[in-house]
Design an enzyme around this catalytic site. Sequence first.
Site, PDB file in Angstrom:
ATOM      1  N   THR A   1      -0.848   1.711   6.232  1.00  0.00           N
ATOM      2  CA  THR A   1      -0.459   0.688   5.620  1.00  0.00           C
ATOM      3  C   THR A   1      -0.241  -0.573   6.387  1.00  0.00           C
ATOM      4  O   THR A   1      -0.020  -0.376   7.484  1.00  0.00           O
ATOM      5  CB  THR A   1       0.866   1.076   4.807  1.00  0.00           C
ATOM      6  N   GLY A   2      -0.159  -1.679   5.784  1.00  0.00           N
ATOM      7  CA  GLY A   2      -0.282  -2.851   6.528  1.00  0.00           C
ATOM      8  C   GLY A   2      -1.361  -3.548   6.727  1.00  0.00           C
ATOM      9  O   GLY A   2      -2.263  -3.429   5.842  1.00  0.00           O
TER      10      GLY A   2
ATOM     11  N   THR B   1       0.694  -1.096  -0.113  1.00  0.00           N
ATOM     12  CA  THR B   1      -0.218  -0.039   0.135  1.00  0.00           C
ATOM     13  C   THR B   1       0.886   1.327   0.004  1.00  0.00           C
ATOM     14  O   THR B   1       1.868   1.243   0.369  1.00  0.00           O
ATOM     15  CB  THR B   1      -0.987   0.031   1.229  1.00  0.00           C
TER      16      THR B   1
ATOM     17  N   GLY C   1      -4.791  -4.546   6.893  1.00  0.00           N
ATOM     18  CA  GLY C   1      -6.076  -3.750   6.904  1.00  0.00           C
ATOM     19  C   GLY C   1      -7.061  -4.345   7.996  1.00  0.00           C
ATOM     20  O   GLY C   1      -7.760  -3.427   8.630  1.00  0.00           O
TER      21      GLY C   1
ATOM     22  N   ARG D   1     -12.257  -9.722  -0.989  1.00  0.00           N
ATOM     23  CA  ARG D   1     -11.708  -9.051   0.293  1.00  0.00           C
ATOM     24  C   ARG D   1     -11.414  -7.455  -0.052  1.00  0.00           C
ATOM     25  O   ARG D   1     -10.645  -7.173  -0.827  1.00  0.00           O
ATOM     26  CB  ARG D   1     -10.531  -9.857   0.451  1.00  0.00           C
ATOM     27  N   VAL D   2     -11.937  -6.814   0.924  1.00  0.00           N
ATOM     28  CA  VAL D   2     -11.621  -5.024   1.119  1.00  0.00           C
ATOM     29  C   VAL D   2     -10.672  -5.094   2.123  1.00  0.00           C
ATOM     30  O   VAL D   2     -11.267  -5.444   3.364  1.00  0.00           O
ATOM     31  CB  VAL D   2     -12.793  -4.394   0.961  1.00  0.00           C
ATOM     32  N   GLY D   3      -9.622  -4.353   2.152  1.00  0.00           N
ATOM     33  CA  GLY D   3      -8.959  -3.801   3.164  1.00  0.00           C
ATOM     34  C   GLY D   3      -9.124  -2.716   3.821  1.00  0.00           C
ATOM     35  O   GLY D   3     -10.435  -2.323   3.629  1.00  0.00           O
ATOM     36  N   ASP D   4      -8.451  -1.879   4.618  1.00  0.00           N
ATOM     37  CA  ASP D   4      -8.551  -0.733   5.317  1.00  0.00           C
ATOM     38  C   ASP D   4      -8.690   0.534   4.312  1.00  0.00           C
ATOM     39  O   ASP D   4      -9.099   1.643   4.694  1.00  0.00           O
ATOM     40  CB  ASP D   4      -7.732  -0.385   6.629  1.00  0.00           C
TER      41      ASP D   4
HETATM   42  N1  GLY Z   1      -3.634  -1.988   3.961  1.00  0.00           N
HETATM   43  C1  GLY Z   1      -3.755  -2.670   2.931  1.00  0.00           C
HETATM   44  C2  GLY Z   1      -4.827  -3.856   3.108  1.00  0.00           C
HETATM   45  O1  GLY Z   1      -4.893  -4.280   4.153  1.00  0.00           O
HETATM   46  O2  GLY Z   1      -5.388  -4.089   2.149  1.00  0.00           O
END
Ligand code: GLY
Length: 363
Positions: free
Chosen positions: A258-259, A207, A261, A235-238
């Site tokens: 980042t990291g 990210t 999510g 799948r959706v992250g943060d």
């Molecule tokens: N921070 C990016 C994700 O987890 O998708």
Amino acid sequence: MAGSGAALAAAQQSGAAGPKNFVIASGNGQRCCARALEMLGKGIDTLDAVIAGVNINEEDPEDDSVGYGGLPNEHGVVELDASVMHGPTRRAGSVASIRGVKTPSKIAKLVMEQTDHIMLVGEGASKFAEAYGFRPENLLTEKSRLAWLIWKRSLRDAGGHNNWTDGLDAPAIAGGGPTALKQAFPDVTDELLAYAWDRAVHPVTGTINCLALNAKGEMSGVTTTSGLSWKIAGRVGDSPIIGAGLYVDQDVGAAGSTGRGEENIRVCGAHSIVENMRHGMSAKDACLDVLKRVARNYNNDQTRLQKFDLNFYALRKDGDFAGASLWNGVWRRGQFRPRQFSYAVDGKSRLENCIFLLERPKA
Ligand code: GLY
């Protein structure tokens, strides 16, 4: 002080040299910061500047955690997430699981500007991009396709079997794993195979987040990603979640992440950091406080916390800033790599080590 910017805040407040244009981003954002700062210097809007900055990573096939060349989902399809927030107008836009567009940050801005919505996902987001002239493109590079194939080969059932290897009836290969891999992909260099194997066994959540403050005190931010490699489709992250992967409040400041999510969504990280700053915390303390909440979600059990990374970037309206990480860095093949963030001010883009909550034991 590594990882934070109280000195800049003091300079901004004293007005000694006048308020400065300032850009902060994740560790992969040095070029991004340089471009965004240059654009701020030309008087370009803060949101256009940060989007132009992250476009470098989105279009770069070598950044395998963002845009084109980002590692795909479990089916080998690249799905991207992005969000934007514009401080002066207090508007936001985002897209999630969008396919076929290298620069989802641009689509997030279009959602913000051209619709009465904030978030579009999946096929709807891809069709929306097409409506605005973005022709669908294949985002999978040869390198990311290879990494995906090798990830599939790395999976095993309880009996050690995998359908994506050369089969039970194939001649036995002396020398085991690396030799078998070389035999399966004879035209691929050892270096590329080592990269692909590393990604197969250590999925990334890379990210890029970028936040800007201009000399007029205006702020904006963007976060864009290909998300967790080998993720379940959809799948959706943060990153596209306003308040988790990104939050900007023109009166207070901005934050992004980042990291992993999933951990950030559970603490609404970016929003929590901005609220901490609203109540008077420095950027550094605001980030560390939220990282402590993440650790608390695991009762501070370092064995489980060690399974992921999470990083925050924060910028107060007075110029105070911080890059902060759960862990001080990572160990790979006996080498320690500190977790870093980028920032640019006074015409220079720099990398600096993040402040951190926990020290990773040597692997
Ligand atoms: N921070 C990016 C994700 O987890 O998708």
